[in-house]
Design a protein around this motif. Structure first.
Motif, short mmCIF file in Angstrom:
data_model
loop_
_atom_site.label_atom_id
_atom_site.label_comp_id
_atom_site.label_asym_id
_atom_site.label_seq_id
_atom_site.Cartn_x
_atom_site.Cartn_y
_atom_site.Cartn_z
N PRO A 49 0.81 -1.24 0.00
CA PRO A 49 0.00 0.00 0.00
C PRO A 49 0.83 1.28 0.00
CG PRO A 49 -0.92 -1.58 1.55
CD PRO A 49 0.39 -2.14 1.10
N THR A 98 -1.03 -4.95 -5.12
CA THR A 98 -1.25 -3.60 -4.60
C THR A 98 -2.70 -3.17 -4.78
OG1 THR A 98 1.03 -3.02 -5.13
CG2 THR A 98 -0.49 -1.21 -4.71
N SER A 100 -6.29 -3.67 -4.52
CA SER A 100 -7.16 -4.58 -3.76
C SER A 100 -8.61 -4.30 -4.10
CB SER A 100 -6.94 -4.40 -2.25
OG SER A 100 -5.59 -4.62 -1.90
N LEU A 106 -6.31 -6.26 2.79
CA LEU A 106 -5.14 -5.49 3.20
C LEU A 106 -4.37 -6.21 4.30
CD1 LEU A 106 -6.70 -1.90 3.15
CD2 LEU A 106 -5.28 -3.00 1.41
N HIS A 414 -6.39 3.59 0.05
CA HIS A 414 -5.75 2.34 0.43
C HIS A 414 -5.93 1.25 -0.61
CE1 HIS A 414 -4.54 3.92 4.18
NE2 HIS A 414 -5.73 3.93 4.76
N SER A 416 -5.87 1.58 -3.79
CA SER A 416 -5.04 1.87 -4.95
C SER A 416 -5.85 1.76 -6.24
CB SER A 416 -3.79 0.98 -4.99
OG SER A 416 -2.88 1.43 -5.97
N TYR A 494 -0.42 4.94 5.92
CA TYR A 494 -0.49 4.34 4.59
C TYR A 494 0.01 2.90 4.54
CZ TYR A 494 -1.34 9.06 2.81
OH TYR A 494 -1.88 10.29 2.56
N CYS A 496 -1.09 0.33 6.11
CA CYS A 496 -2.20 -0.62 6.24
C CYS A 496 -1.81 -1.83 7.09
CB CYS A 496 -2.70 -1.08 4.87
SG CYS A 496 -3.36 0.24 3.84
#
Length: 900
Positions: A49, A98, A100, A106, A414, A416, A494, A496
């Motif tokens: 993340p 990355t 999700s 996460l 988060h 992405s 950031y 996570c």
């Protein structure tokens, strides 16, 4: 996992900060790891993340392939692979890991610390009842009460389960009042000051709309908040009350432009005619999109510096460490420090109003979870020394950010997006045409589905941490935590790794979706920070709690209340991985505030937003004026009328008014000079009609009725209102002047459509047939080479003010090239005027030095041939040689060549 195409790649070059190393890349389910071949180097572990951008470069002539990584911690590095296939596998694997599809994928839902943390009460660290009782709710003050109206989050999904409201207001009244606030986020208590009964409440914007709706329940709720210093049982107005609340404030953090735009959506701002207990202040803090773009400019400057260092390293590897390649001008142009300065200005206003004036403040922006959280948390950080301890700061974040519904999931991005993975290889992996078409359709579909998610991202909490760092830097002995604590907090925002910052509201953390809630499935970040190892690293060695003792009576005592300087802001260079010299230099110029700041509004007559709404209502839906017929359409397009777009060039009148009532404000300035404006007619905020504007133009400026000065007497009004009426009038004049141009686009010839058509289409013709500004063109223009120098009578220019006095002490006062020498002055007086030396029908332009230029009654033209000739005899000769119509010409051109 299936997403990992390759788990290990050896002999990979790792380039970062101008240095190149060799090692092995490992891909795990949640981290990308680089292990150096040099055993002395520490491995690099980076959670997926944290990746903000990956750029895949095309293959080089040597067969190598490179991937460029950019992280959210403002770091850049590149991995160079020996084979193209390895780079492709790593690129696709990192992208799959990355991006999700849900929060449950996460790292926080799989993280299990080993060994476990000594403390595991992070999710129960903040207790609303304990914290508000500490403030004095129910003990020092009986004016506030807890309500269980939102215990199951049915009243407001984004509010906490337990909220504090005035005792005089019933739950039934709250139910009605919630219909008037966006997202049902009614005004509730956030902070009760320890030294008096002053309070900080927060809410969302009211649902006013174009029709200026109102809610009696909302008005009673705010009235009860502003009177909460009285006992709820009896209101004795003639008693001596400490802090009689003369300056209750409603803080609207937005610029007035945003408030007007939201009226098209049915929202807006309070009409102060119905809220007599307080005044309103516009802070002019920009929205989340402006903040995102501002930080993007800072990141771009940092990336360009990294790329330049990498290129220099190839030719000058020994001199990279001594080079400063970061563009400080680009950093200043980003406006990032200006935004932080604006937030700190609002913080000082709120803190002084609560502590010095013992008054109440209601804060809101649009929905009350971005700028509102920034201002509320920073104000409490300055007012209460408890929030400057490690535990108090954690409770402050839990209360004003997590429980009150800041959208961490959307703002931090988060999940992405595939848009952050760029490949310039040109589709080398594509197979048949059908597969290429399917990939194209998938990319188009992904563009539409993920666009909204990307637009919701904004560094709001990051900006709050930077503002805290500014206060911490100005008061280094007043915080229990150091700079490392803030930097670690930003990192785990950031990463996570913990579940604290993964959701948008308290309901999403506390209520499970068909299973245990996330608060039971993830680890709290406070368990990590409260571990003995982190506590020892995050303590400030220079912290002195005795400085916050309110009973201390020394020359430097401040009762534990901090008032930072909003202009003393610098880049947080430690966060960006740079030195202070590199980012800030040895000297930082004061941050010029060019954002709008309107404040101290007593009623609707002073409010530029209400004026603009009234102007929109008064504007007809159709006509040739060219004005917006549908205000909602104008707001949706982002195009607003001229009065709304006008901004004060400096600190607005509202800030000076607040500064006057709140003493010792560091950013106080002297009031600007009051200059009468020529274009101000009609009601404030309304543009005059075409007949009124024409009548206004035909009236000499010096004979027009002087408008009352809005800055003196009769209440307080900002410069915004003054500029709004002027800009509206000028906008209407310009529109009326060009109302019929579009109808005559096809008839551009001279003499074909008469004088009226020629006048309408004059802007479509060449420069050789156009007259100067403010002059009427003759129907039979002379050729350019003609020696005759006659012009038609001029019309009045409404934007130029003719001098009322024609007295000239010396002709040299009008010479823009300076005063000539004595010899030149004497020679010029003795020399008679030269006749014209231009041949008739000459193709050359007229020479202003030899052609006699007529002298008008309004302005005297200075030429080298008549320089210094200000005697009555010389003036008589000049008038005798002037053309017959020269007395009517208003020529203010010093060279006499005319205005093109």
């Amino acid at each position: 996992m299936d997403a990992i195409r390759v788990s290990k790649v050896e002999q990979v070059q790792f380039a970062k900060g101008g240095t190149i190393s060799t090692g092995t890349v490992h891909l795990t389910a949640h981290h990308i790891i680089f292990r150096y071949d040099d055993a002395g180097e520490k491995e690099m572990w980076m959670p997926y993340p944290l990746i903000s951008l990956v750029n895949r470069q095309p293959q080089t002539l040597q067969g190598q392939a490179q991937l460029n990584f950019h992280t959210r911690t403002f770091e850049s590095f590149s991995l160079t692979f020996r084979r193209e296939s390895d780079a492709s596998d790593v690129f696709e694997s990192v992208k799959e890991l990355t991006v999700s599809a849900s929060v449950s994928q996460l790292y926080a839902f799989f993280y299990n610390p080993s060994p476990p943390f000594p403390t595991n009460d992070g999710w129960s660290l903040y207790s609303p009842r304990d914290e508000y009782i500490r403030m004095g709710v129910g003990t020092r003050s009986k004016a506030w009460r807890f309500t269980d109206l939102n215990k199951d989050y049915s009243f407001c999904a984004t509010y906490p389960a337990r909220i504090v409201v005035p005792t005089r207001i019933s739950d039934t009244t709250l139910q009605y009042a919630s219909k008037y606030r966006s997202k049902c986020r009614i005004p509730v208590l956030s902070y009760l000051h320890w030294a008096n009964y002053g309070s900080i409440t927060r809410s969302s914007q009211p649902m006013v709309g174009i029709t200026q709706n109102r809610s009696v329940q909302d008005e009673k709720l705010i009235e009860a908040i502003f009177q909460s210093h009285w006992s709820p049982e009896s209101r004795v107005s003639n008693a001596n009350v400490y802090g009689a609340t003369p300056t209750n404030l409603i803080i609207d953090a937005r610029p007035t432009v945003n408030a007007v735009a939201n009226t098209a959506k049915g929202a807006g701002t309070e009409n102060m005619d119905y809220y007599k207990e307080g005044k309103k202040v516009y802070l002019g803090i920009d929205h989340i999109h402006t903040m995102r773009e501002s930080l993007a400019k800072v990141v771009e400057a940092l990336r360009e510096a990294d790329q330049l260092l990498a290129s220099i390293n190839q030719s000058l590897p020994d001199q990279v460490a001594d080079l400063a390649v970061l563009d400080k001008g680009a950093l200043r142009r980003s406006g990032w420090l200006r935004h932080i300065s604006a937030i700190l200005e609002g913080t000082v206003i709120i803190a002084k109003n609560v502590h010095v004036n013992s008054s109440h403040v209601l804060i809101h922006c649009s929905d009350g979870w971005d700028r509102t959280s920034q201002l509320s948390a920073l104000s409490q950080l300055c007012l209460d020394p408890f929030y400057r301890t490690i535990r108090g700061f954690e409770i402050l974040i839990e209360k004003d950010w997590l429980s009150f519904g800041h959208k961490f999931l959307d703002r931090c991005g988060h999940l992405s997006s595939e848009k952050f993975f760029l490949s310039t290889t040109g589709g080398a992996d594509t197979g048949s045409g059908a597969e290429a078409a399917q990939a194209f359709l998938a990319s188009v579909q992904n563009r539409f589905t993920s666009q909204h998610h990307i637009k919701e991202t904004s560094p709001v909490f990051h900006q709050f941490l930077e503002a805290v760092r500014q206060v911490q830097r100005q008061f280094p002995d007043r915080f229990e935590f150091n700079e490392r604590f803030l930097q670690q907090l930003y990192y785990h925002l950031y990463s996570c790794q913990f579940g604290t910052f993964l959701f948008n509201c308290e309901k999403d953390r506390r209520v499970g979706d068909g299973g245990p809630p996330p608060s039971e499935r993830t680890i709290s970040v406070w368990d990590f920070f409260n571990s003995p190892t982190e506590m020892s690293l995050n303590r400030n060695a220079t912290y002195h709690s005795t400085l916050d003792d309110p009973t201390r009576r020394t020359s430097d005592s401040d009762m534990g209340v901090l008032l930072p300087n909003p202009k003393d802001v610098r880049f947080w260079h430690e966060l960006y991985g740079r030195t202070d010299e590199e980012m800030n230099g040895r000297f930082v110029a004061p941050q010029i505030r060019d954002a709008e700041h309107v404040g101290s509004l007593d009623n609707a007559d002073d409010d530029p937003v209400v004026q603009e709404i009234s102007a929109q209502e008064a504007t007809p839906s159709s006509g040739s004026g060219g004005k917006w017929a549908d205000s909602s359409l104008a707001g949706s397009l982002g195009v607003l009328p001229a009065p709304v777009r006008a901004h004060s060039p400096g600190l607005g009148t509202g800030l000076r008014d607040i500064s006057a009532s709140l003493p010792d404000l560091p950013s106080s300035r002297a009031a600007p000079s009051r200059t009468p404006t020529p274009l101000s007619g009609g009601a404030p905020g309304r543009a005059p009609n075409s007949q009124a504007s024409q009548s206004l133009l035909n009236t000499p400026i010096w004979s027009r009725a002087k408008q009352p000065d809005i800055l003196s007497g009769g209440g307080v009004k900002s410069v915004w209102g003054k500029l709004s009426s002027n800009a509206s009038a000028a906008f209407s004049v310009v529109q009326d002047a060009y109302a019929g141009v579009a109808k005559d686009l096809m008839n551009t010839g001279i003499g074909q459509g008469g004088e009226e058509t020629a006048a309408k289409t004059s802007e479509l013709r060449g420069r050789d047939v156009l007259s100067a500004w403010g002059q009427e063109r003759s129907t039979s223009p002379l050729p350019p080479s003609s020696t005759s120098y006659q012009r038609a009578p001029v019309t009045e220019n409404p934007w130029s003010i003719s001098p009322t006095s024609q007295q000239h002490i010396s002709i040299f006062d009008e010479n823009p090239w300076g005063v000539p020498s004595e010899a030149e002055s004497t020679a010029s007086v003795a020399t008679p005027p030269r006749p014209s030396a231009i041949e008739p029908m000459s193709p050359l332009p007229l020479d202003p030095t030899v052609v006699p230029i007529p002298v008008t009654s309004a302005a005297r033209v200075v030429t080298p041939s008549v320089l210094g000739r200000n005697s009555p005899q010389a003036m008589a000769r000049s008038r005798a040689q002037s053309p017959p119509n020269a007395s009517k010409i208003d020529n203010t051109d010093p060279l006499g060549v005319g205005l093109l």
